[in-house]
Write an enzyme that holds these catalytic residues in place. Structure first.
Site, PDB file in Angstrom:
ATOM      1  N   GLY A  14     -11.596  11.011   5.731  1.00  0.00           N
ATOM      2  CA  GLY A  14     -11.290  12.006   4.691  1.00  0.00           C
ATOM      3  C   GLY A  14     -12.070  13.298   4.882  1.00  0.00           C
ATOM      4  O   GLY A  14     -12.273  14.072   3.943  1.00  0.00           O
ATOM      5  N   THR A  16     -11.439  16.121   6.149  1.00  0.00           N
ATOM      6  CA  THR A  16     -10.823  17.444   5.959  1.00  0.00           C
ATOM      7  C   THR A  16     -10.379  17.643   4.514  1.00  0.00           C
ATOM      8  O   THR A  16      -9.744  18.642   4.188  1.00  0.00           O
ATOM      9  CB  THR A  16      -9.606  17.639   6.897  1.00  0.00           C
ATOM     10  OG1 THR A  16      -8.565  16.757   6.461  1.00  0.00           O
ATOM     11  CG2 THR A  16      -9.947  17.362   8.349  1.00  0.00           C
ATOM     12  N   GLY A  17     -10.693  16.697   3.646  1.00  0.00           N
ATOM     13  CA  GLY A  17     -10.261  16.790   2.245  1.00  0.00           C
ATOM     14  C   GLY A  17     -11.206  17.641   1.413  1.00  0.00           C
ATOM     15  O   GLY A  17     -12.151  18.248   1.932  1.00  0.00           O
ATOM     16  N   VAL A  18     -10.951  17.670   0.108  1.00  0.00           N
ATOM     17  CA  VAL A  18     -11.697  18.539  -0.814  1.00  0.00           C
ATOM     18  C   VAL A  18     -13.202  18.308  -0.680  1.00  0.00           C
ATOM     19  O   VAL A  18     -13.966  19.226  -0.395  1.00  0.00           O
ATOM     20  CB  VAL A  18     -11.248  18.274  -2.283  1.00  0.00           C
ATOM     21  CG1 VAL A  18     -12.099  19.074  -3.265  1.00  0.00           C
ATOM     22  CG2 VAL A  18      -9.775  18.614  -2.457  1.00  0.00           C
ATOM     23  N   ILE A  19     -13.657  17.067  -0.850  1.00  0.00           N
ATOM     24  CA  ILE A  19     -15.111  16.836  -0.811  1.00  0.00           C
ATOM     25  C   ILE A  19     -15.571  16.473   0.603  1.00  0.00           C
ATOM     26  O   ILE A  19     -16.719  16.729   0.966  1.00  0.00           O
ATOM     27  CB  ILE A  19     -15.544  15.772  -1.857  1.00  0.00           C
ATOM     28  CG1 ILE A  19     -17.023  15.956  -2.201  1.00  0.00           C
ATOM     29  CG2 ILE A  19     -15.252  14.344  -1.403  1.00  0.00           C
ATOM     30  CD1 ILE A  19     -17.412  17.279  -2.743  1.00  0.00           C
ATOM     31  N   GLY A  20     -14.650  15.917   1.419  1.00  0.00           N
ATOM     32  CA  GLY A  20     -15.016  15.530   2.781  1.00  0.00           C
ATOM     33  C   GLY A  20     -15.581  16.705   3.577  1.00  0.00           C
ATOM     34  O   GLY A  20     -16.541  16.550   4.344  1.00  0.00           O
ATOM     35  N   LYS A 136     -10.799   2.260  -8.001  1.00  0.00           N
ATOM     36  CA  LYS A 136     -12.200   2.188  -7.538  1.00  0.00           C
ATOM     37  C   LYS A 136     -12.857   0.910  -8.051  1.00  0.00           C
ATOM     38  O   LYS A 136     -13.685   0.306  -7.353  1.00  0.00           O
ATOM     39  CB  LYS A 136     -12.984   3.425  -7.992  1.00  0.00           C
ATOM     40  CG  LYS A 136     -12.593   4.698  -7.234  1.00  0.00           C
ATOM     41  CD  LYS A 136     -13.426   5.901  -7.659  1.00  0.00           C
ATOM     42  CE  LYS A 136     -13.001   7.155  -6.912  1.00  0.00           C
ATOM     43  NZ  LYS A 136     -13.730   8.365  -7.347  1.00  0.00           N
ATOM     44  N   ARG A 140     -14.807  -2.053  -5.890  1.00  0.00           N
ATOM     45  CA  ARG A 140     -16.140  -2.628  -6.198  1.00  0.00           C
ATOM     46  C   ARG A 140     -16.043  -4.154  -6.372  1.00  0.00           C
ATOM     47  O   ARG A 140     -16.937  -4.883  -5.950  1.00  0.00           O
ATOM     48  CB  ARG A 140     -16.711  -1.997  -7.468  1.00  0.00           C
ATOM     49  CG  ARG A 140     -17.197  -0.569  -7.259  1.00  0.00           C
ATOM     50  CD  ARG A 140     -18.152  -0.179  -8.362  1.00  0.00           C
ATOM     51  NE  ARG A 140     -18.511   1.234  -8.302  1.00  0.00           N
ATOM     52  CZ  ARG A 140     -19.432   1.796  -9.072  1.00  0.00           C
ATOM     53  NH1 ARG A 140     -20.080   1.064  -9.967  1.00  0.00           N
ATOM     54  NH2 ARG A 140     -19.708   3.082  -8.987  1.00  0.00           N
TER      55      ARG A 140
HETATM   56  N1  LIG Z   1     -16.222  14.559  -9.254  1.00  0.00           N
HETATM   57  C1  LIG Z   1     -15.111  15.270  -9.234  1.00  0.00           C
HETATM   58  O1  LIG Z   1     -14.961  16.251 -10.013  1.00  0.00           O
HETATM   59  C2  LIG Z   1     -14.053  14.906  -8.235  1.00  0.00           C
HETATM   60  C3  LIG Z   1     -12.981  15.779  -8.021  1.00  0.00           C
HETATM   61  C4  LIG Z   1     -12.061  15.447  -7.039  1.00  0.00           C
HETATM   62  C5  LIG Z   1     -12.196  14.258  -6.307  1.00  0.00           C
HETATM   63  N2  LIG Z   1     -13.242  13.418  -6.557  1.00  0.00           N
HETATM   64  C6  LIG Z   1     -13.396  12.163  -5.794  1.00  0.00           C
HETATM   65  O2  LIG Z   1     -13.715  12.484  -4.446  1.00  0.00           O
HETATM   66  C7  LIG Z   1     -13.117  11.525  -3.561  1.00  0.00           C
HETATM   67  C8  LIG Z   1     -12.289  12.260  -2.498  1.00  0.00           C
HETATM   68  O3  LIG Z   1     -11.280  12.987  -3.154  1.00  0.00           O
HETATM   69  P1  LIG Z   1     -10.693  14.355  -2.566  1.00  0.00           P
HETATM   70  O4  LIG Z   1     -10.011  15.037  -3.702  1.00  0.00           O
HETATM   71  O5  LIG Z   1     -11.746  15.042  -1.809  1.00  0.00           O
HETATM   72  O6  LIG Z   1      -9.607  13.768  -1.576  1.00  0.00           O
HETATM   73  P2  LIG Z   1      -8.339  14.508  -0.931  1.00  0.00           P
HETATM   74  O7  LIG Z   1      -8.699  15.887  -0.567  1.00  0.00           O
HETATM   75  O8  LIG Z   1      -7.155  14.282  -1.818  1.00  0.00           O
HETATM   76  O9  LIG Z   1      -8.085  13.603   0.348  1.00  0.00           O
HETATM   77  C9  LIG Z   1      -9.144  13.354   1.253  1.00  0.00           C
HETATM   78  C10 LIG Z   1      -8.612  12.830   2.537  1.00  0.00           C
HETATM   79  O10 LIG Z   1      -8.064  11.534   2.365  1.00  0.00           O
HETATM   80  C11 LIG Z   1      -7.112  11.323   3.395  1.00  0.00           C
HETATM   81  N3  LIG Z   1      -5.826  10.989   2.755  1.00  0.00           N
HETATM   82  C12 LIG Z   1      -5.330  11.475   1.602  1.00  0.00           C
HETATM   83  N4  LIG Z   1      -4.103  10.968   1.368  1.00  0.00           N
HETATM   84  C13 LIG Z   1      -3.829  10.141   2.421  1.00  0.00           C
HETATM   85  C14 LIG Z   1      -2.745   9.313   2.760  1.00  0.00           C
HETATM   86  N5  LIG Z   1      -1.673   9.223   1.983  1.00  0.00           N
HETATM   87  N6  LIG Z   1      -2.828   8.593   3.908  1.00  0.00           N
HETATM   88  C15 LIG Z   1      -3.911   8.664   4.692  1.00  0.00           C
HETATM   89  N7  LIG Z   1      -4.989   9.443   4.422  1.00  0.00           N
HETATM   90  C16 LIG Z   1      -4.941  10.157   3.301  1.00  0.00           C
HETATM   91  C17 LIG Z   1      -6.956  12.604   4.169  1.00  0.00           C
HETATM   92  O11 LIG Z   1      -7.772  12.532   5.307  1.00  0.00           O
HETATM   93  P3  LIG Z   1      -7.300  13.085   6.750  1.00  0.00           P
HETATM   94  O12 LIG Z   1      -6.351  14.202   6.501  1.00  0.00           O
HETATM   95  O13 LIG Z   1      -8.525  13.514   7.441  1.00  0.00           O
HETATM   96  O14 LIG Z   1      -6.630  11.942   7.446  1.00  0.00           O
HETATM   97  C18 LIG Z   1      -7.500  13.621   3.185  1.00  0.00           C
HETATM   98  O15 LIG Z   1      -7.993  14.772   3.763  1.00  0.00           O
HETATM   99  C19 LIG Z   1     -12.300  10.582  -4.433  1.00  0.00           C
HETATM  100  O16 LIG Z   1     -13.019   9.407  -4.659  1.00  0.00           O
HETATM  101  C20 LIG Z   1     -12.113  11.366  -5.726  1.00  0.00           C
HETATM  102  O17 LIG Z   1     -11.965  10.535  -6.868  1.00  0.00           O
HETATM  103  C21 LIG Z   1     -14.185  13.739  -7.498  1.00  0.00           C
END
Ligand SMILES: NC(=O)c1ccc[n+]([C@@H]2O[C@H](COP(=O)([O-])OP(=O)(O)OC[C@H]3O[C@@H](n4cnc5c(N)ncnc54)[C@H](OP(=O)(O)O)[C@@H]3O)[C@@H](O)[C@H]2O)c1
Length: 326
Positions: A14, A16-20, A136, A140
């Site tokens: 992950g 390249t994602g938002v937090i990654g 989640k 766990r």
């Molecule tokens: N605290 C907060 O305010 C907050 C806000 C947002 C998210 N979060 C948490 O942060 C964590 C990451 O969330 P995010 O929003 O950063 O994630 P995201 O950007 O939606 O996705 C992260 C990565 O997951 C992989 N992915 C997503 N959908 C996929 C699919 N259908 N098949 C295969 N891979 C897929 C992709 O990786 P690749 O493209 O590299 O393959 C994507 O870049 C989660 O646990 C979320 O609950 C927290």
């Protein structure tokens, strides 16, 4: 479990994602450097984000392109690493169950950080029934029942301040927004409820600090509840007013009762915005406030402040205005 092994070869899902992206940046910048950093990404992302991927390779990151659902691809990727960090998005949280099973069977992987980085999903008895927590919680439960030989950390950060202290669009604006250009804000509750926030940069900083912190004997899985700062919507507004010339902004309030009504309506309609309403309601009810914050347990790394976050939000809006996006 034997003594705590040292995470040195890190594989990030992950990335390249938002937090990654923020996590990867801090892994790359970490001092002393990790021995090896890799990302596992899909062929689609490798193609779509080719420029960003090329830059990562130039910075020494190994890029493994594969299918996260392929046992063969994941097993092969694990061979060169000892630590897995998952920043997979909400829609693929359950994908982590086979990833954990393979990690548990792997001769090299000893440490695993499941994708959390948000609201405490086991805050109190009511958490078990909250819809956005269900996947989640399943992860766990799986770890509790089936994974005994990995060192697991749940990094609980609460809401990201970059999102909380910013402008929300559409229906979500009712849950709280700060509009620099219009000098307008919607505050959650009566504006005085405390909320504990982590900046996206600090999610990476705190995760690196956690990687450097050995587990106490028999302490896996461990939950680390960390944050950048605790504040209130009213204090955020006051900081925005101070940094935008001192003039009072137009303010309206969304009481928690109204938020509960919006949440119920969205849930009944099956509208995905229900997740935003539920999480904001939990935050507004005090669900990000912990008896103790664990920043000290991970060496108290330097974290960002409310003032810095508001400055970034103001700069973001100014640059969006200058580039014609506003
Ligand atoms: N605290 C907060 O305010 C907050 C806000 C947002 C998210 N979060 C948490 O942060 C964590 C990451 O969330 P995010 O929003 O950063 O994630 P995201 O950007 O939606 O996705 C992260 C990565 O997951 C992989 N992915 C997503 N959908 C996929 C699919 N259908 N098949 C295969 N891979 C897929 C992709 O990786 P690749 O493209 O590299 O393959 C994507 O870049 C989660 O646990 C979320 O609950 C927290």
């Amino acid at each position: 479990m034997a003594t705590s092994p040292v995470p040195s070869k890190i594989l990030l899902f992950g990335a390249t994602g938002v937090i990654g992206k923020f996590i990867l940046e801090q892994l790359i910048e970490a001092k002393p450097a990790f021995e090896k950093i890799g990302i596992f990404t899909s062929p689609g992302t490798a193609e779509k984000k080719a420029d960003a991927i090329k830059k990562l390779k130039e910075r020494g990151v190994e890029v493994v392109v594969g299918d996260v659902n392929s046992e063969e691809d994941v097993k092969k990727a694990y061979e060169a690493y000892n630590t897995v960090i998952s920043a997979l998005g909400r829609s693929v949280i359950l994908t982590q169950i086979p990833l954990l099973t393979l990690a548990s069977a792997s001769p090299t992987i000893h440490t695993f950080y499941p994708s959390e980085y948000g609201t405490d999903i086991e805050y109190d008895a009511s958490s078990a029934a909250e819809k956005p927590h269900q996947l989640k919680l399943q992860v766990r439960k799986h770890i509790r029942e089936h994974i005994a030989n990995l060192h697991i950390t749940y990094l609980v950060t609460g809401p990201y301040s970059d999102l909380f202290i910013g402008k929300m669009g559409g229906a979500a604006a009712a849950t709280g927004t700060f509009d620099v250009a219009g000098k307008k804000a919607v505050l959650l509750g009566n504006g005085e409820g405390e909320v504990s926030l982590t900046t996206m940069r600090d999610v990476g900083v705190l995760l690196v600090a956690a990687l450097r912190t050995p587990y106490a004997p028999s302490s896996s899985p461990r939950v680390l509840k960390v944050n950048s700062f605790t504040t209130t919507p009213a204090a955020i507004l006051a900081e925005f007013e101070r940094q935008t010339g001192g003039e009072k902004w137009d303010v309206t309030y969304t009481e928690l009762g109204e938020l509960r009504r919006l949440e119920k309506e969205a849930l009944e309609k099956g509208d995905p915005i229900a997740t935003v309403y539920t999480l904001r309601r939990i935050w507004g009810e005090g669900g990000t406030l912990y008896k103790e914050r664990d920043n000290g347990r991970v060496g108290e790394p330097e974290v960002e402040t409310l003032e810095e976050q508001v400055r970034k939000a103001v700069e973001r809006e100014v640059s969006a205005f200058q580039s014609g996006e506003l």
